[in-house]
Design an enzyme around this catalytic site. Structure first.
Site, PDB file in Angstrom:
ATOM      1  CB  SER A  82      -0.981  -0.202   1.372  1.00 39.20           C
ATOM      2  OG  SER A  82      -1.851   0.980   0.916  1.00 39.20           O
ATOM      3  CG  HIS A  86      -5.523   0.275  -1.859  1.00 40.67           C
ATOM      4  ND1 HIS A  86      -5.853  -0.934  -1.136  1.00 40.67           N
ATOM      5  CD2 HIS A  86      -4.494   0.759  -1.077  1.00 40.67           C
ATOM      6  CE1 HIS A  86      -5.000  -0.718   0.167  1.00 40.67           C
ATOM      7  NE2 HIS A  86      -4.258   0.085  -0.095  1.00 40.67           N
ATOM      8  CD  GLU A 121      -7.754  -3.517  -1.894  1.00 46.00           C
ATOM      9  OE1 GLU A 121      -8.954  -4.398  -1.431  1.00 46.00           O
ATOM     10  OE2 GLU A 121      -8.021  -2.276  -1.531  1.00 46.00           O
TER      11      GLU A 121
END
Lengths: 271, 271
Positions: B136, B174, B201
């Site tokens: 992330s 994401h 993800e």
């Protein structure tokens, strides 16, 4: 047959709108639709088949078209194949200069496919200068195939036959707003001859023969898998190599035959 | 220097994870990270700089790494440039076989850029076989430039210097889940030499020298504007013609030097 400017004589225009077009101040795609349809002399028919709120939708369009100087706005609420083949329906469409197919649920538009209404729209678009606009559900229905559903964020899509007013193109709408690129890519992966055209809200392509110009506030995303390699189409996740992608804001043009974008004259003037 | 399999001797691996990787059953990207780091003999350091819940994050990773047989898991909570230049920090990182940079807010990772920690990670990755993973926020920070923010659905992006562990690549994460293609395209439009890599993800790229392989559940989207035409970069909406796009699920590989995807051996075995 083309005239000296290269425009097809007798050929109408398609205005494919990505949904949520401005319906208050009369700018953007709806203004263009009215101008093309004959401005104050337009005779506009609003096809409300896709929506479950036909009165509200018609009233809304009647208001904005009235602001743009159009007095002749008629609702055509085709609710089954019988009405789509009805001579009274055909008479009304024969007299129109502009036809707008509203948003809603595009699966309701499936019953128009192959109807006498469909045949008339096809003929008048190509031979009689009719202007046809579709927004949201009414936009995707204009292609030879239409997207019926599927999640925007994952690679799944359901498609079915459309009204075939725009060949070799698969249209998706509310495009950036709903993150629909994966859905459109999964659609064109099923048949790479189709060009994917994703249209943002309050944005449209104005199709004139083999070319279109972008108008409105957002972007038109074109995805071309003509030279792509596809594996596992129809599955999630699929593999897709070498898709060409174009982001086209207002003033950009695209040649559907050559599959090439360019900066149109209206955009060059701006710069 | 390369060995007979073409692998760079001494070169470590980067594992760039798109966020929300499976942290319970120990499969996917985290399992790969542990395997590469030395399996049961791994000495893993978790850098929790980006998160505001460092204890919880460390506990969660310690649990999953323990399930995968790793006993040595240490948190490194770098909270300012002083700690990032501290000899004790460097000693800890010198002994690690795997370093995981957690998610959170990537702007907190900016203070690591150019620090002694940064220099050590760079050297050990390229010369000493260190395995570095980022997830992330920790993923986007691995590039020479990192995405700091910007709306996913419109063409706006903010970028700043990153840790430069992966050159010429702009990473977003994401990716499908948050519809971030417009943001990534607006990033690469600012400098078309950068390859855009959008990672879903629970999905990762495992970088080995100039190549990567995709692992995990989702897709890696690569956008290459090397031969593109850009107008109005940095504005909304911009125009972008002829971007190449690839969708790469697990088993697909990509050559960062040649900018070409291919089906890797693990994927071919599957088929």
């Amino acid at each position: 047959m083309t005239d000296i400017t290269g425009r097809n004589v007798g050929c109408g225009r398609l205005l494919v709108i990505g949904g949520r077009e401005n319906r208050t101040c009369g700018t953007g795609p709806l203004k263009e639709f009215v101008t093309l349809s004959g401005a104050r002399r337009s005779r506009i028919v609003v096809v409300t088949t896709a929506t479950d709120m036909p009165e509200e939708v018609t009233a809304e369009y009647a208001t904005v078209f009235s602001r743009l100087g159009v007095s002749s706005v008629t609702e055509l609420r085709l609710i089954g194949r019988t009405t789509a083949d009805d001579p009274a329906t055909l008479t009304m469409l024969e007299q129109a200069t502009g036809v707008l197919i509203s948003g809603g649920d595009q699966s309701r538009l499936s019953m128009l496919v192959g109807s006498k209404t469909n045949v008339l729209l096809h003929r008048r678009l190509h031979e009689d200068g009719l202007v046809i606009a579709g927004t949201s559900a009414g936009a995707t229905a204009l292609g030879r195939w239409m997207i019926l559903g599927g999640d925007g964020a994952t690679s799944s899509v359901r498609i079915g036959p459309g009204l075939d007013l725009l060949g070799n193109v698969l249209i998706d709408m509310h495009f950036a707003e709903r993150g629909r690129l994966p859905r459109l890519l999964s659609g064109i992966a099923l048949d790479v001859q189709y060009l994917g055209v994703g249209i943002d809200e309050d944005t449209a392509i104005m199709v004139d023969g083999d070319r279109f110009e972008v108008i409105g506030r957002g972007v038109v995303t074109v995805v071309d898998a003509d030279r792509a390699t596809v594996a596992d189409a129809g599955h999630n996740p699929m593999a897709l190599f070498d898709v060409r992608l174009h982001l086209l804001p207002a003033g950009c043009c695209f040649d559907l035959e050559q599959r090439k974008p360019w900066f149109g004259p209206t955009r060059e003037e701006e710069e």
